[in-house]
Structure formats: structure tokens, C-alpha cells
Design an enzyme around this catalytic site. Structure first.
Site, PDB file in Angstrom:
ATOM      1  N   ASP A 183       1.492   7.697  -4.987  1.00 14.29           N
ATOM      2  CA  ASP A 183       1.762   6.252  -4.985  1.00 14.29           C
ATOM      3  C   ASP A 183       2.574   5.916  -3.737  1.00 14.29           C
ATOM      4  O   ASP A 183       3.702   6.390  -3.567  1.00 14.29           O
ATOM      5  CB  ASP A 183       2.536   5.881  -6.251  1.00 14.29           C
ATOM      6  CG  ASP A 183       2.729   4.379  -6.401  1.00 14.29           C
ATOM      7  OD1 ASP A 183       2.356   3.621  -5.484  1.00 14.29           O
ATOM      8  OD2 ASP A 183       3.266   3.963  -7.444  1.00 14.29           O
ATOM      9  N   ASP A 236      -3.035   1.527  -2.840  1.00 16.85           N
ATOM     10  CA  ASP A 236      -1.835   2.329  -2.601  1.00 16.85           C
ATOM     11  C   ASP A 236      -1.683   3.535  -3.516  1.00 16.85           C
ATOM     12  O   ASP A 236      -0.707   4.279  -3.399  1.00 16.85           O
ATOM     13  CB  ASP A 236      -0.590   1.444  -2.731  1.00 16.85           C
ATOM     14  CG  ASP A 236      -0.534   0.708  -4.063  1.00 16.85           C
ATOM     15  OD1 ASP A 236      -1.577   0.590  -4.726  1.00 16.85           O
ATOM     16  OD2 ASP A 236       0.563   0.246  -4.439  1.00 16.85           O
ATOM     17  N   GLU A 237      -2.623   3.751  -4.410  1.00 15.07           N
ATOM     18  CA  GLU A 237      -2.509   4.872  -5.346  1.00 15.07           C
ATOM     19  C   GLU A 237      -3.795   5.684  -5.354  1.00 15.07           C
ATOM     20  O   GLU A 237      -4.880   5.167  -5.090  1.00 15.07           O
ATOM     21  CB  GLU A 237      -2.220   4.376  -6.762  1.00 15.07           C
ATOM     22  CG  GLU A 237      -0.940   3.567  -6.906  1.00 15.07           C
ATOM     23  CD  GLU A 237      -0.705   3.121  -8.335  1.00 15.07           C
ATOM     24  OE1 GLU A 237      -0.948   3.920  -9.256  1.00 15.07           O
ATOM     25  OE2 GLU A 237      -0.281   1.970  -8.535  1.00 15.07           O
TER      26      GLU A 237
END
Length: 419
Positions: free
Chosen positions: A8, A104-105
Site C-alpha cells: 500500500d 496505490d495497492e
């Protein structure tokens, strides 16, 4: 036993802006939508802004009251996509299976790698910081759910290991909201039954949870007990499309049924074009409505036959609205989706009497689509939208453009009527 990482990128949008412009690094920064288009909320903030009490999803004016020196930056999604791609390329050096979860992950399956999961996590954190100026939180576990939970436990720039030996100690005391897919509504239902922690959820009989929440209840019981076994998909290996939809917030609240119909029209056109582009049609239409207090509900109905026609989506969506909305408050936003998808022109029940009018509607909407592809989305509009100020949606970029009676280049848009 599998080794799964969940990575993350911390405060992603704001961190990218600070990496792009180093002069921002020592300042409180928030990435915010445009207040002129009613999206003036905080999308992301850096650690300095967070320390001042700035929270994601609050209004810009609220954030500035807490942090008078806040630097507000508009989002630049092309920039975020670039950084996201660079990080994923780095992940691919360690794992064949990399499954993104937003920009973003991502999950990585590093089972069988010569390095341990913890060592890979540490190396990724170091490289992302040195090469891109961003930080990572990484969860290391034996399944996807606990790996994601691990990345949430320590932020920023940290590694958390959740193993078969320690998950009861680390995970079970956490509130139920910490578990993947437990949203506010589900948490309220669980708490009403005095199920407040993940451990209490794990110890509740699966049948009781199933009776309470349906299939979701049984799934959450599996998650809480560490029994989730879904694979990490390869990068680019998309999950089968289950629905096609679009939603939008217009520049002003919707105050009448005529307003709603106009908004439904542009949303339905967007959804219909996307369906046709993917060679799909849908049998269930869903309508979501959010009022001015941000209270939301959703309704759906099954259609007589699958469709990819805006002309058939519009009346069904409007019927759902009329049946469900009492106009106690203005409407803030609307969404329409089609599900129960099947191939367009596939296994439909054939009629003994072909519907020539329906065939012509497909031809008409296809012709309008072709004109828009060639001359721009606003080159041809329904007559009912010409003088409205609500908006037109381009299904290729999700843009909500205010209709002012003019198309690009200053030419008046062509109007067409369709039933």
C-alpha cells in the site's frame, strides 16, 4: 504454505505531488477536487497535514480551518498513473502474480521465491523510497485478506507479518470494520448482535452469519478464521465483468422529475454505449440515488429482455425513481448500472414476430455513437438536453461537461429525438 504480500503506497496522491515537487515536502499538502464543480473535498493528504487533523473526504474549508497553511493541489491522474505503473513494474521483478487493488495497492504472490516475504517487503520499501520518493506499508501473510489487513496495521513505511501462529493474537482483537468488505452498514448489523471484534465474528457460527447477512456473512466468517484461499491474479488478468454502470454529481442539485429524467438520460446513454462497445447487454437495471444529505439508496428491476439501448434503460430507471423517491430533499447524485450480463445478440429468446422498431433503435443509437466518435461527444444531443445545465457524460472518459447549448468549436450541437 503461500506467501502473499499486500503493498500500500502511503498517502499516494499527496506523496506523488511531494515527490514531483520537492518544495512541498516540508509543508502540509492536500490533494483536493475542484470546489467549483462541487468536488471540493480532500482526496489525500501528506503526513504533515494529517498531523494537523486534516482528514480524507472532508471539505476544503474544514481542512483549512484546522490547518491555515494547507497547500491545496488539484489532482493529476496522469501523474498518478505513471507512478503506479513504475511501482507495478518493480513488483513484477519479484512475483509473476501481481494483482492491483486500485492505483496505490496490490497483492503479490511470492510463494517459492528464494527471499522470504519479509525480506522482499523490506527491499521493496527501500527501493520505492530511494527510486521514486514514496513510502510503502506492506502486509506479509498466508492469504490476501490478512496481507491487506497487515498493510493497514502499521503506517507509514512499515512491514507487518500475520502468520498462522499469530493471527488470533494480532487480528481477532481488532474491530470488525478492520476486515476487508465490512462497511458501515454491515458493521452496524454485526454490532446490533454484539459482534464487535473480528474474534467475535470468527467464533460466531457460520450459519448464524449466513442467516443474518446471506453469502456475505459466510464469506466474512471464512475471512475472520484465516480460511480465505482466493488466488492472486496475474497483472492484466481481469475479472469477468459483472455489471456496467456510471454515476455522476451534477453542478447543481436536482429539484424536479424533469431534472432527474435529464440526468438519467445522459447516464443511460453512457451505460448503453459501454455495453455495446463490449458486445454485452443486461437484464437487470439498477438505480442509485443520493440526496442532499448524502443518504443513498439503490433499487433494481429485471427487464423483459436483455438490452443495450438507452431508450429502454431510461423508462425503467425512471419507473424505479418514481416508485421509490418522495422528494423530501433535493437529489445530489444519480447512478445507473446494468447487470445479469450476456452477449449482445446472443441467447435471447427469439420472437415469432421480429421487432423492427427495436432494430431501428439500435441503428439510431449506433449512428449517434458514430457521429460522436467522429465529431466529439457534444456534436449531437437529445433535444431535451440542449438548454439544460445539468451535464452530458462522455462514456470514454467519465467527464461531466456542463451543457450550455454549444458543442466544441462554437458550433451548435445537433439535436435528435429518440423514444
Amino acid at each position: 504454505m503461500r506467501t502473499i504480500l499486500h503493498s500500500d503506497l502511503n498517502n499516494f496522491y499527496a506523496s506523488v505531488e511531494c515527490a514531483w515537487d520537492p518544495s512541498l515536502r516540508e509543508k502540509p499538502v492536500a490533494v483536493c477536487g475542484d470546489p467549483d464543480e462541487r468536488h471540493g473535498i480532500v482526496l489525500a493528504k501528506n503526513m504533515r497535514a494529517k498531523a494537523m487533523g486534516v482528514r480524507t473526504a472532508e471539505a476544503i474549508w474544514q481542512a483549512r480551518e484546522k490547518c491555515p497553511g494547507l497547500v491545496v493541489v488539484r489532482p493529476d491522474f496522469h501523474k498518478y498513473l505513471r507512478y503506479s505503473r513504475l511501482v507495478r513494474e518493480m513488483y513484477a521483478e519479484y512475483a509473476e502474480r501481481v494483482e492491483p487493488f486500485g492505483l496505490d495497492e496490490a497483492w503479490l504472490d511470492v510463494t517459492g521465491h528464494p527471499m522470504s516475504g519479509t525480506a522482499i517487503a523490506g527491499e521493496l520499501r527501500r527501493r520505492v523510497k530511494e527510486e521514486l520518493g514514496l513510502t510503502l506499508s506492506v502486509g506479509v501473510s498466508f492469504n490476501k485478506v490478512f496481507a491487506k489487513l497487515g498493510s493497514d496495521l502499521k503506517k507509514p513505511d512499515a512491514t507487518t507479518v500475520i502468520s498462522p501462529e499469530n493471527f488470533r493474537e494480532l487480528v481477532w482483537p481488532l474491530p470488525v470494520e478492520a476486515l476487508l468488505y465490512v462497511g458501515p452498514a454491515t458493521a452496524r448489523k454485526l454490532r446490533a448482535r454484539n459482534i464487535c471484534t473480528i474474534g467475535q465474528l470468527a467464533r460466531c457460527p457460520a450459519g448464524v452469519l449466513g442467516a443474518m447477512l446471506g453469502k456475505c456473512g459466510e464469506m466474512l466468517w471464512t475471512f475472520a478464521n484465516g480460511l480465505e484461499r482466493s488466488p492472486v491474479r496475474r497483472l492484466g488478468e481481469a475479472e469477468a465483468v459483472k455489471s456496467v454502470g456510471n454515476s455522476a454529481t451534477p453542478p447543481r442539485d436536482l429539484l424536479s422529475e424533469q431534472d432527474v429524467r435529464r440526468m438519467v438520460t445522459v447516464l443511460a446513454e453512457s451505460v448503453a454505449e459501454r455495453l455495446r462497445a463490449q458486445g454485452l447487454c443486461g437484464s437487470v437495471v439498477s438505480l442509485s440515488v443520493r440526496d442532499s444529505t448524502l443518504s443513498t439508496f439503490q433499487r433494481q428491476r429485471r427487464l423483459a429482455q436483455p438490452t443495450a439501448l438507452a431508450a429502454e434503460i431510461i423508462p425503467n430507471a425512471m419507473a424505479l425513481f418514481r416508485e421509490s423517491y418522495r422528494w423530501e430533499r433535493p437529489v445530489r447524485s444519480l447512478g445507473i448500472s446494468l447487470s445479469a450480463l450476456s452477449p449482445l445478440g446472443g441467447d435471447e429468446q427469439l420472437s415469432m414476430f421480429p421487432d423492427a422498431a427495436r432494430d431501428r433503435r439500435y441503428e439510431l443509437e449506433g449512428a449517434v455513437e458514430e457521429i460522436r466518435h467522429r465529431f466529439g461527444h457534444d456534436a449531437i444531443l437529445r433535444a431535451s438536453l440542449i438548454r439544460d445545465g445539468i451535464g452530458a457524460i462522455n462514456p470514454r472518459d467519465d467527464h461531466l461537461a456542463t451543457l450550455g447549448g454549444r458543442a466544441a468549436g462554437g458550433e451548435a450541437p445537433t439535436a435528435f429525438a429518440a423514444t
